[in-house]
Design an enzyme around this catalytic site. Structure first.
Site, PDB file in Angstrom:
ATOM      1  N   VAL A  12       0.833  -1.214   0.000  1.00  0.00           N
ATOM      2  CA  VAL A  12       0.000   0.000   0.000  1.00  0.00           C
ATOM      3  C   VAL A  12       0.864   1.259   0.000  1.00  0.00           C
ATOM      4  O   VAL A  12       0.623   2.193  -0.770  1.00  0.00           O
ATOM      5  CB  VAL A  12      -0.981   0.007   1.205  1.00  0.00           C
ATOM      6  CG1 VAL A  12      -1.832   1.266   1.189  1.00  0.00           C
ATOM      7  CG2 VAL A  12      -1.869  -1.242   1.177  1.00  0.00           C
ATOM      8  N   ARG A  44      14.023  -1.149   5.015  1.00  0.00           N
ATOM      9  CA  ARG A  44      14.749  -1.630   3.834  1.00  0.00           C
ATOM     10  C   ARG A  44      15.270  -0.457   2.989  1.00  0.00           C
ATOM     11  O   ARG A  44      14.791   0.659   3.109  1.00  0.00           O
ATOM     12  CB  ARG A  44      13.826  -2.488   2.969  1.00  0.00           C
ATOM     13  CG  ARG A  44      13.319  -3.729   3.679  1.00  0.00           C
ATOM     14  CD  ARG A  44      12.119  -4.319   2.983  1.00  0.00           C
ATOM     15  NE  ARG A  44      10.965  -3.415   3.040  1.00  0.00           N
ATOM     16  CZ  ARG A  44       9.802  -3.662   2.463  1.00  0.00           C
ATOM     17  NH1 ARG A  44       9.620  -4.763   1.774  1.00  0.00           N
ATOM     18  NH2 ARG A  44       8.802  -2.793   2.569  1.00  0.00           N
ATOM     19  N   LYS A 100      -6.469  -1.499   9.354  1.00  0.00           N
ATOM     20  CA  LYS A 100      -7.751  -1.848  10.012  1.00  0.00           C
ATOM     21  C   LYS A 100      -7.562  -2.338  11.440  1.00  0.00           C
ATOM     22  O   LYS A 100      -8.374  -2.076  12.310  1.00  0.00           O
ATOM     23  CB  LYS A 100      -8.519  -2.878   9.194  1.00  0.00           C
ATOM     24  CG  LYS A 100      -7.738  -4.056   8.771  1.00  0.00           C
ATOM     25  CD  LYS A 100      -8.033  -4.394   7.318  1.00  0.00           C
ATOM     26  CE  LYS A 100      -6.762  -4.842   6.653  1.00  0.00           C
ATOM     27  NZ  LYS A 100      -6.373  -4.110   5.502  1.00  0.00           N
ATOM     28  N   GLU A 124     -10.270   5.842   5.345  1.00  0.00           N
ATOM     29  CA  GLU A 124     -11.208   5.274   4.357  1.00  0.00           C
ATOM     30  C   GLU A 124     -10.728   3.927   3.810  1.00  0.00           C
ATOM     31  O   GLU A 124     -11.531   3.014   3.562  1.00  0.00           O
ATOM     32  CB  GLU A 124     -11.375   6.280   3.206  1.00  0.00           C
ATOM     33  CG  GLU A 124     -12.335   5.864   2.123  1.00  0.00           C
ATOM     34  CD  GLU A 124     -13.777   5.734   2.597  1.00  0.00           C
ATOM     35  OE1 GLU A 124     -14.341   6.725   3.067  1.00  0.00           O
ATOM     36  OE2 GLU A 124     -14.345   4.633   2.483  1.00  0.00           O
ATOM     37  N   VAL A 127     -11.410  -0.117   5.329  1.00  0.00           N
ATOM     38  CA  VAL A 127     -12.547  -1.010   5.052  1.00  0.00           C
ATOM     39  C   VAL A 127     -12.851  -0.939   3.558  1.00  0.00           C
ATOM     40  O   VAL A 127     -13.021   0.147   3.000  1.00  0.00           O
ATOM     41  CB  VAL A 127     -13.807  -0.587   5.831  1.00  0.00           C
ATOM     42  CG1 VAL A 127     -14.964  -1.551   5.528  1.00  0.00           C
ATOM     43  CG2 VAL A 127     -13.542  -0.529   7.318  1.00  0.00           C
ATOM     44  N   GLY A 129     -11.023  -1.466   0.979  1.00  0.00           N
ATOM     45  CA  GLY A 129      -9.959  -1.017   0.065  1.00  0.00           C
ATOM     46  C   GLY A 129     -10.358   0.260  -0.657  1.00  0.00           C
ATOM     47  O   GLY A 129     -10.529   1.316  -0.046  1.00  0.00           O
ATOM     48  N   ASP A 196      -9.669 -10.501   9.835  1.00  0.00           N
ATOM     49  CA  ASP A 196      -9.687  -9.309   8.978  1.00  0.00           C
ATOM     50  C   ASP A 196     -11.125  -8.772   8.844  1.00  0.00           C
ATOM     51  O   ASP A 196     -11.367  -7.574   9.006  1.00  0.00           O
ATOM     52  CB  ASP A 196      -9.108  -9.687   7.605  1.00  0.00           C
ATOM     53  CG  ASP A 196      -9.118  -8.537   6.627  1.00  0.00           C
ATOM     54  OD1 ASP A 196      -8.293  -7.620   6.790  1.00  0.00           O
ATOM     55  OD2 ASP A 196      -9.953  -8.549   5.704  1.00  0.00           O
ATOM     56  N   LYS A 200     -12.921  -5.147  10.256  1.00  0.00           N
ATOM     57  CA  LYS A 200     -13.665  -4.237   9.371  1.00  0.00           C
ATOM     58  C   LYS A 200     -15.086  -4.010   9.864  1.00  0.00           C
ATOM     59  O   LYS A 200     -15.589  -2.879   9.808  1.00  0.00           O
ATOM     60  CB  LYS A 200     -13.647  -4.789   7.947  1.00  0.00           C
ATOM     61  CG  LYS A 200     -12.248  -4.728   7.324  1.00  0.00           C
ATOM     62  CD  LYS A 200     -12.157  -5.542   6.052  1.00  0.00           C
ATOM     63  CE  LYS A 200     -10.784  -5.445   5.407  1.00  0.00           C
ATOM     64  NZ  LYS A 200     -10.597  -6.440   4.334  1.00  0.00           N
ATOM     65  N   GLY A 298      -5.844  -4.715  -2.750  1.00  0.00           N
ATOM     66  CA  GLY A 298      -4.968  -4.463  -3.904  1.00  0.00           C
ATOM     67  C   GLY A 298      -4.281  -3.127  -3.784  1.00  0.00           C
ATOM     68  O   GLY A 298      -4.785  -2.191  -3.160  1.00  0.00           O
TER      69      GLY A 298
HETATM   70  N1  HSE Z   1      -6.566  -9.716   2.955  1.00  0.00           N
HETATM   71  C1  HSE Z   1      -7.586  -8.736   2.763  1.00  0.00           C
HETATM   72  C2  HSE Z   1      -8.653  -9.300   1.833  1.00  0.00           C
HETATM   73  C3  HSE Z   1      -6.966  -7.486   2.184  1.00  0.00           C
HETATM   74  O1  HSE Z   1      -8.459 -10.384   1.271  1.00  0.00           O
HETATM   75  O2  HSE Z   1      -9.709  -8.715   1.696  1.00  0.00           O
HETATM   76  C4  HSE Z   1      -7.449  -6.214   2.702  1.00  0.00           C
HETATM   77  O3  HSE Z   1      -7.830  -6.193   4.025  1.00  0.00           O
END
Ligand code: HSE
Length: 403
Positions: A12, A44, A100, A124, A127, A129, A196, A200, A298
């Protein structure tokens, strides 16, 4: 010129850095002033990048630079992200994050610090993406009493379930394919165990209902136990299995919140959300049902949401924006034992009398290619405690909640 810094140059963070360069002109036009990245924090080195001179390994270079007004956090996880974000706010820098876990766990505290110091803390991208959901929920639907939010909030598991439903693939094969395509991590637990999606739904519920719902208040079940046979049974009763995050406001002011695979009627709008896509349904008293749909993960979609927050913060450098909720409290979410649902239950080679002795008359499910020696049926709507008490008397193979 407004300067920003980025913490973390992963998927990201690098997407944000690239988008800030590529779309510098439209971003300046929208923000009303040019915006540039001044520092990027990462452990890095990236010597071959055209902006390699921006990198630092010292967080203090950013914290102590009074010229940096906005910090973007894309490290992910709680540590050191929580400490860094809090110190940035306390140093009078507004913050944008896609994290998140951070918002679901500490959002109330960070929002309070931002409010106290007249700063902005926006998230924003945390949740859905790239799907616009938090702003519409907070602003466009502001006139509604929202009473339920339900969503397919995790793209990886939705991709896996779509493969299991459409091709009869097993969980293991679907996971291997998701990993091969780069959707699932090598350790897939955050996705497949529902964490995850839990984070959210916590963020959505906190914003919609105005009080923090913490992850440990949400009963969370993943999809590891699902088999192709469960998928067939769901289909035999006209439903599809989706991993749903759901939060409902009750009349007593408390919430019912859950993340679990649920059997959706095929005509439910979320039943049509397939592959890596996310769908979030908001139910409000004036709007009725509204569904937000799109790519929930993504590099580019998520960076798109982060940079939009940056532009918003540039436009509101000296005026705090909306987004706020109060701290939560124990007892805000009802105990899972009190949650009511009907379940599709499979029992091993049971006799029908044993089932009716426990549940009374139920309709047994028949269908092509279902295991012949099993029984399956849908229970009446009961609370989880009663349901599990009754099911303890039967040789249960699997049980799945109906939405
Ligand atoms: N691993 C999460 C998904 C990515 O597959 O929706 C974003 O939270």
């Amino acid at each position: 010129m407004i300067y920003i810094a980025i913490l973390g140059h992963g998927v990201v963070g690098s997407g944000v850095a690239e988008l800030m360069r590529k779309n510098a002109d439209p971003i300046a036009r929208k923000a009303g002033i040019p915006v540039a990245v001044k520092h990027i924090l990462d452990i890095r080195d990236f010597p071959s990048l055209p902006y390699s001179e921006l990198f630092t390994k010292r967080f203090e270079d950013i914290l102590e630079d009074g010229g940096v007004r906005i910090v973007v956090e894309t490290i992910g996880g709680l540590n050191p992200a929580y400490d860094f974000v809090k110190r940035c706010l306390l140093a009078d820098k507004s913050v944008v994050t896609s994290n998140k876990e951070l918002v679901a766990t500490h959002g109330d505290e960070l929002l309070a610090i931002a409010r106290e110091r007249n700063l902005n803390f926006l998230f924003e991208a945390s949740v859905g993406g790239g799907i616009p959901i938090l702003r519409p929920l907070d602003q466009c639907l502001a006139a509604n009493e929202v009473y339920e939010i339900a969503g397919i909030l995790n793209g990886t598991t939705n991709f896996m379930l779509t493969k299991m439903i459409e091709t009869g693939m097993s969980f293991d094969d679907a996971l291997a394919l998701a990993q091969q395509l780069g959707y699932a991590e090598r350790d897939p637990s955050a996705d497949v165990d529902g964490h995850d999606a839990c984070r959210k739904i916590c963020i959505l519920a906190s914003l919609a209902f105005g009080k923090h719902l913490y992850p440990n208040q949400v009963y969370t079940e993943g999809i590891r136990q699902l088999t192709p046979t469960d998928v067939k049974y769901a289909s035999a009763i006209g439903r599809v299995i989706k991993l749903i995050g759901r939060a409902c406001k009750r009349e007593d002011g408390r919430l019912y919140a859950v993340v679990a695979p649920m059997l959706l009627p095929k005509d439910n709008l979320l039943a049509e959300v397939n592959d890596v896509f996310n769908g979030i349904m908001v139910r409000g008293d004036a709007i009725g049902d509204v569904v937000f749909y799109g790519r929930g993960a993504g590099k580019e979609p998520t960076a798109s949401a982060v940079v939009a927050d940056v532009i918003d913060e540039v436009k509101h450098l000296s005026a705090r924006k909306y987004l706020f909720w109060e701290p939560g409290e124990e007892g805000y979410a009802i105990p899972h034992d009190d949650a009511e649902s009907a379940m599709l239950v499979r029992v091993a080679a049971g006799d029908k009398q044993a089932v009716t002795a426990v549940f009374g008359q139920v309709a047994f499910i028949a269908g092509d290619r279902l295991p012949g020696d099993e029984l399956a049926f849908v229970t009446p709507v009961l609370n989880e405690k009663e349901l599990n008490g009754k099911l303890a008397a039967l040789p249960v193979v699997s049980k799945w909640r109906l939405y």
